[in-house]
Write a protein that holds these residues in place. Structure first.
Motif, PDB file in Angstrom:
ATOM      1  N   SER B  58      37.695  14.566  64.896  1.00  0.00           N
ATOM      2  CA  SER B  58      38.898  15.523  65.222  1.00  0.00           C
ATOM      3  C   SER B  58      38.664  16.739  64.893  1.00  0.00           C
ATOM      4  O   SER B  58      39.033  17.493  66.051  1.00  0.00           O
ATOM      5  CB  SER B  58      39.963  15.125  63.981  1.00  0.00           C
ATOM      6  OG  SER B  58      40.245  13.827  64.207  1.00  0.00           O
ATOM      7  N   ASP B 178      42.554  12.800  70.936  1.00  0.00           N
ATOM      8  CA  ASP B 178      42.120  12.787  69.525  1.00  0.00           C
ATOM      9  C   ASP B 178      42.868  11.190  69.230  1.00  0.00           C
ATOM     10  O   ASP B 178      43.915  11.137  68.737  1.00  0.00           O
ATOM     11  CB  ASP B 178      42.563  13.754  68.625  1.00  0.00           C
ATOM     12  CG  ASP B 178      42.053  13.321  67.295  1.00  0.00           C
ATOM     13  OD1 ASP B 178      41.071  12.589  67.015  1.00  0.00           O
ATOM     14  OD2 ASP B 178      42.261  14.289  66.369  1.00  0.00           O
ATOM     15  N   GLU B 179      42.400   9.915  69.220  1.00  0.00           N
ATOM     16  CA  GLU B 179      42.743   8.747  68.841  1.00  0.00           C
ATOM     17  C   GLU B 179      44.182   8.423  69.310  1.00  0.00           C
ATOM     18  O   GLU B 179      45.075   8.280  68.568  1.00  0.00           O
ATOM     19  CB  GLU B 179      42.892   8.667  67.381  1.00  0.00           C
ATOM     20  CG  GLU B 179      41.359   8.697  66.544  1.00  0.00           C
ATOM     21  CD  GLU B 179      41.365   8.114  65.349  1.00  0.00           C
ATOM     22  OE1 GLU B 179      42.118   7.372  65.095  1.00  0.00           O
ATOM     23  OE2 GLU B 179      40.298   9.029  64.476  1.00  0.00           O
TER      24      GLU B 179
HETATM   25 MG   LIG Z   1      40.384  12.136  62.976  1.00  0.00          MG
END
Ligand SMILES: [Mg+2]
Ligand SMILES: Nc1ncnc2c1ncn2[C@@H]1O[C@H](COP(=O)(O)OP(=O)(O)OP(=O)(O)O)[C@@H](O)[C@H]1O
Lengths: 221, 257
Positions: B58, B178-179
């Motif tokens: 991240s 991000d995810e």
């Molecule tokens: Mg992360």
């Protein structure tokens, strides 16, 4: 004991004039308190450095000392320190402004801190200018969340204006006590202003109660 | 869905470099989260970043649009450089879309306003044009009928698709994810991956941090492995999932496959 309505009929203009002074002092202290409160709030939001420390001390100080002491101090001691004299009403407004600024700073800070970090980051990630982020992303929800606290504080401020009778400001409580001592009709005059305070402040309490219920309901599901 | 992979990596190698990361480092206090990362991303590359929790994925992806300032090194993206002046960073962000794990929609604005705010406030696009974009993009992500709702009235999967539409409304050259599916209920993961897959097929340059190994295997041209702040593996998906480069990589694969 009998309640002689005639006293009120004869003297109601003075009472209403007092109410007007009360509202005027409230408006002025709220305006000045908002400006000072915003400054203190942003200084405290810095989180460090001397402006931060000054703001923390300022807010703690004016939230801690009793309003009456503040009022007497501004009225009696300030002229000794500086060689100028404010009118009683101006002293009162100054004292209440300081009182208001400390409470408002904390209300503003809580509102701004409740802004979602994630939303601010999303806005930054879109390349939206910081000014627009404040106006469109941070402030609108912050103001909505601050409203109950602001209105509660306004009720406190209206009540606090009655303390200015102690330094002879001709607001509503002062008028009532002066009329009372002149005519010995204390019951009539003090009851009358109690009712006037109630009708001014109670709608504000109702608003706060409703809004808090609505907010709680929203959080519920 | 094998056909949705855009190009083989050998053909992709001829396209221009759009992101160049030069030995970046980033610390929180004395803890170094990114420990000297360098890489190049070419136009139309679809890169998945995988690795253990806390490895710095991240943080890395957030340095690419300047949301996380770096302590050392340099990033060149399109015509912009990081670290740079605020105005330049703002410009860069207008060309680089980001989608967050937690959607981060503006909850007090309607879906339409969520999508039009960026183009009108940052790009000075007209309101009509911004509205047209919003409607077109919502159709594209399959929720054209939700335009006047508030985000709170939508499911997680729908909210994430709004977030994707919001980023696309800026007409970015690069997209960072991000995810994007980690916060979703399992039954909604598919609809969001579908949208991202289509975007990859359309030739968008993308970096996707993900725990969805099936997705990475199927859509990515390149897979990065990040652990302990180091980008230690950079391989095409076949190689990445078949032949681990070191023990760390092998341990990770044995856990997720
Ligand atoms: Mg992360
Ligand atoms: N604001 C911060 N302050 C201090 N440490 C942080 C901060 N943000 C992240 N870290 C630390 O940096 C490291 C890398 O975090 P990061 O979120 O980049 O990892 P990640 O690979 O994305 O993990 P995950 O798969 O759990 O999302 C972690 O050890 C984390 O605790």
């Amino acid at each position: 004991m009998n309640f002689e309505i005639q006293h009120l009929v004869n003297n109601y203009p003075l009472i209403l004039q007092g109410l007007l002074v009360t509202l005027r002092i409230c408006a002025a202290s709220l305006a000045i308190g908002t400006v000072l409160g915003l400054v203190a709030c942003f200084m405290k939001l810095e989180g460090r450095g001397w402006p931060y420390r000054f703001a923390v001390a300022y807010i703690d100080f004016f939230r801690t000392i009793p309003e009456v002491v503040l009022i007497f101090w501004v009225y009696s001691c300030l002229p000794l320190l500086f060689s100028f004299r404010l009118t009683a009403e101006a002293s009162g407004i100054l004292a209440l402004s300081l009182f208001a600024s400390a409470y408002l700073a904390e209300i503003f800070r809580a509102g701004i801190n409740s802004a979602s970090r994630g939303q601010v980051q999303a806005a930054l990630a879109l390349g939206i200018p910081v000014r627009v982020i404040w106006m469109r992303i941070i402030m609108p929800p912050a103001i909505r969340r601050m409203m109950p606290a602001l209105i509660s504080f306004l009720s406190e401020l209206i009540k606090a204006t009655s303390l200015l009778s102690a330094i002879g400001v001709a607001e509503m409580a002062y008028q009532a006590s002066v009329l009372g001592s002149k005519t010995f009709a204390y019951v009539e005059f003090l009851s009358a202003i109690a009712v006037l305070y109630f009708v001014t402040i109670f709608p504000l309490s109702l608003y706060v109660r409703r809004t808090n219920q609505k907010l709680a309901g929203k959080a519920g599901h | 869905m094998e056909g949705s992979r855009v190009e083989t990596s050998s053909a992709a190698a001829e396209t221009p470099v759009v992101i160049s990361v030069e030995n970046i480092r980033k610390s929180y206090g004395s803890f170094e989260v990114l420990r000297g990362i360098s890489t190049e991303i070419r136009e139309k590359d679809v890169t998945c970043i995988v690795g253990p929790s806390g490895g710095g994925k991240s943080t890395f992806i957030r340095t690419l649009n300047g949301l996380e300032p770096i302590n050392e090194g340099r990033i060149r993206i399109l015509d912009y450089t990081l670290p740079g002046w605020r105005k330049e960073t703002e410009q860069l962000r207008r060309s680089v879309g980001m989608v967050f794990q937690s959607f981060n929609l503006f909850m007090h604005l309607t879906v339409r306003e969520n999508i039009t705010l960026g183009p009108t406030a940052a790009l000075k696009v007209s309101r009509d044009e911004a509205n047209a974009r919003a409607e077109r993009l919502l159709d594209r992500v399959g929720i054209g009928n939700q335009v006047d709702k508030y985000p709170g009235q939508l499911s997680g999967g729908q909210q994430q698709r709004v977030a994707i539409a919001r980023a696309l409304a800026m007409e970015p050259k690069i997209m960072l994810f991000d995810e994007p599916t980690s916060a979703l209920d399992p039954e909604m993961v598919k609809e969001v991956l579908e949208v991202i897959r289509d975007l990859a097929a359309s030739g968008m340059t993308m970096l996707v941090v993900t725990h969805e190994m099936g997705f990475a295997r199927e859509v990515a041209h390149r897979v990065f492995f990040m652990a302990d702040g180091v980008l230690s593996v950079d391989a095409d998906p076949e190689t990445f999932f078949a032949s681990p480069k070191d023990e760390r990589h092998a341990a990770f694969l044995s856990k997720v496959l």
